[in-house]
Design a protein around this motif. Sequence first.
Motif, PDB file in Angstrom:
ATOM      1  N   SER A  17       0.810  -1.213   0.000  1.00  0.00           N
ATOM      2  CA  SER A  17       0.000   0.000   0.000  1.00  0.00           C
ATOM      3  C   SER A  17       0.841   1.259   0.000  1.00  0.00           C
ATOM      4  O   SER A  17       0.493   2.255  -0.644  1.00  0.00           O
ATOM      5  CB  SER A  17      -0.937  -0.002   1.216  1.00  0.00           C
ATOM      6  OG  SER A  17      -0.200  -0.070   2.421  1.00  0.00           O
ATOM      7  N   TRP A  20       1.947   3.001  -3.400  1.00  0.00           N
ATOM      8  CA  TRP A  20       1.041   3.723  -4.270  1.00  0.00           C
ATOM      9  C   TRP A  20       0.768   5.115  -3.712  1.00  0.00           C
ATOM     10  O   TRP A  20       0.661   5.309  -2.515  1.00  0.00           O
ATOM     11  CB  TRP A  20      -0.295   2.981  -4.388  1.00  0.00           C
ATOM     12  CG  TRP A  20      -0.202   1.590  -4.919  1.00  0.00           C
ATOM     13  CD1 TRP A  20      -0.402   0.437  -4.233  1.00  0.00           C
ATOM     14  CD2 TRP A  20       0.115   1.203  -6.251  1.00  0.00           C
ATOM     15  NE1 TRP A  20      -0.231  -0.650  -5.063  1.00  0.00           N
ATOM     16  CE2 TRP A  20       0.093  -0.204  -6.299  1.00  0.00           C
ATOM     17  CE3 TRP A  20       0.423   1.921  -7.418  1.00  0.00           C
ATOM     18  CZ2 TRP A  20       0.359  -0.904  -7.468  1.00  0.00           C
ATOM     19  CZ3 TRP A  20       0.691   1.220  -8.578  1.00  0.00           C
ATOM     20  CH2 TRP A  20       0.658  -0.177  -8.598  1.00  0.00           C
ATOM     21  N   ARG A  25      -4.233   4.854  -5.430  1.00  0.00           N
ATOM     22  CA  ARG A  25      -5.115   4.008  -4.619  1.00  0.00           C
ATOM     23  C   ARG A  25      -6.580   4.273  -4.960  1.00  0.00           C
ATOM     24  O   ARG A  25      -7.401   3.346  -4.993  1.00  0.00           O
ATOM     25  CB  ARG A  25      -4.832   4.230  -3.126  1.00  0.00           C
ATOM     26  CG  ARG A  25      -3.479   3.713  -2.677  1.00  0.00           C
ATOM     27  CD  ARG A  25      -3.379   3.630  -1.173  1.00  0.00           C
ATOM     28  NE  ARG A  25      -3.365   4.941  -0.532  1.00  0.00           N
ATOM     29  CZ  ARG A  25      -2.269   5.637  -0.257  1.00  0.00           C
ATOM     30  NH1 ARG A  25      -1.087   5.147  -0.578  1.00  0.00           N
ATOM     31  NH2 ARG A  25      -2.346   6.813   0.335  1.00  0.00           N
ATOM     32  N   ASP A  29      -9.189   1.485  -6.295  1.00  0.00           N
ATOM     33  CA  ASP A  29     -10.500   1.285  -5.668  1.00  0.00           C
ATOM     34  C   ASP A  29     -11.612   1.399  -6.714  1.00  0.00           C
ATOM     35  O   ASP A  29     -12.592   0.641  -6.676  1.00  0.00           O
ATOM     36  CB  ASP A  29     -10.726   2.313  -4.559  1.00  0.00           C
ATOM     37  CG  ASP A  29      -9.994   1.961  -3.278  1.00  0.00           C
ATOM     38  OD1 ASP A  29      -9.737   0.767  -3.052  1.00  0.00           O
ATOM     39  OD2 ASP A  29      -9.687   2.883  -2.493  1.00  0.00           O
ATOM     40  N   THR A  72      -4.510  -4.275  -8.699  1.00  0.00           N
ATOM     41  CA  THR A  72      -5.699  -4.376  -7.853  1.00  0.00           C
ATOM     42  C   THR A  72      -5.559  -5.512  -6.850  1.00  0.00           C
ATOM     43  O   THR A  72      -5.960  -5.388  -5.690  1.00  0.00           O
ATOM     44  CB  THR A  72      -6.977  -4.585  -8.690  1.00  0.00           C
ATOM     45  OG1 THR A  72      -6.878  -5.794  -9.448  1.00  0.00           O
ATOM     46  CG2 THR A  72      -7.232  -3.419  -9.627  1.00  0.00           C
ATOM     47  N   TRP A  75      -3.099  -4.429  -4.193  1.00  0.00           N
ATOM     48  CA  TRP A  75      -3.749  -3.448  -3.316  1.00  0.00           C
ATOM     49  C   TRP A  75      -4.655  -4.148  -2.309  1.00  0.00           C
ATOM     50  O   TRP A  75      -4.651  -3.819  -1.114  1.00  0.00           O
ATOM     51  CB  TRP A  75      -4.523  -2.451  -4.167  1.00  0.00           C
ATOM     52  CG  TRP A  75      -5.368  -1.432  -3.462  1.00  0.00           C
ATOM     53  CD1 TRP A  75      -6.634  -1.067  -3.811  1.00  0.00           C
ATOM     54  CD2 TRP A  75      -5.020  -0.612  -2.342  1.00  0.00           C
ATOM     55  NE1 TRP A  75      -7.098  -0.086  -2.977  1.00  0.00           N
ATOM     56  CE2 TRP A  75      -6.123   0.217  -2.067  1.00  0.00           C
ATOM     57  CE3 TRP A  75      -3.886  -0.510  -1.537  1.00  0.00           C
ATOM     58  CZ2 TRP A  75      -6.133   1.136  -1.017  1.00  0.00           C
ATOM     59  CZ3 TRP A  75      -3.893   0.406  -0.491  1.00  0.00           C
ATOM     60  CH2 TRP A  75      -4.996   1.218  -0.240  1.00  0.00           C
ATOM     61  N   LYS A  79      -3.854  -5.059   2.342  1.00  0.00           N
ATOM     62  CA  LYS A  79      -4.719  -4.791   3.490  1.00  0.00           C
ATOM     63  C   LYS A  79      -4.606  -5.874   4.560  1.00  0.00           C
ATOM     64  O   LYS A  79      -5.132  -5.726   5.659  1.00  0.00           O
ATOM     65  CB  LYS A  79      -6.166  -4.640   3.019  1.00  0.00           C
ATOM     66  CG  LYS A  79      -6.352  -3.471   2.050  1.00  0.00           C
ATOM     67  CD  LYS A  79      -7.718  -3.465   1.391  1.00  0.00           C
ATOM     68  CE  LYS A  79      -7.806  -2.387   0.319  1.00  0.00           C
ATOM     69  NZ  LYS A  79      -9.096  -2.422  -0.410  1.00  0.00           N
TER      70      LYS A  79
END
Length: 220
Positions: A17, A20, A25, A29, A72, A75, A79
Amino acid sequence: MNEAKTGEPKAGEAKASEDWTARQRDVLDAALRLMVEEGDNLTMAGVARRASCSKETLYKWFGDRDGLLTATVQWQASKVRVVPVDPGKVDLASLAESLEGYARDWLKVIASDTSIALNRVAVSHAGSGKDNLGAIVLENGRFALAKRLKPVLDAGKKAGHLAFEDAETAFRTFFGLVGRDVQIRLLLGDWPGLTEAAIAEDAARATRQFLALYGARKEQ
C-alpha cells in the motif's frame, strides 16, 4: 488530465500500500468497484471514466490490463497486515498477536464484496485463455501473503515457540484453520456470518488451534 509525475512506482513494480500514491489508490479502488458491478467486463476505458483519469495515465502507471489487474490484487493483499516480530526477542504473546491480527485482516479482506468479485472472475477465467488473472491472484495474493507471514513463523521457531520442519506446510495449516470453508461459501453466494465479532472470534480460535498443533513441546 494532469496527474502527478513524481514519486510514482513504475508499472508492475508496486506490491504494498505504501508504494502507491493516494491518487493511484483511488484509481485501484475504482477498478475494484467496477469489477463488483461488471465482473469480467472491466476495461481500461471503463476504469478511466470511473476514476476520472485518462487511459494514457492508466497505461503509464500499470502498463496494460494485466498490469492493472495485478495492481488491484496487490492493493487488496496489502490490506492483510503482518505485524513484525523480533526474531531474537519474540515471546509467545507477541507471536500469537501477530498471527491473530493476520487472520483477522485476511478474513475481512476475503469477505469484502471487492475480493469476492475479483476471485469469482479469476475462477471463471482459469484455463480459459482470456487473461492471466488466475495466475495474478495466486502470485500476488495467496503466494505473496505466505512470503510475508513465513518470517513470523520462522521467528517463532527460532525463539523455541514453534516446532515445524517446513514453513510452507505450517503456513498452509494456519491458512486452512483461518479460512475453513469460508471462501468457497462466499464465492458460491452464501454469507457465513462474518461480522466483526465473528471474525475476531474465528481469528483467535485459528491461532489457538495452530499453536496447539505447532507449539514447541517443552521438556519437563
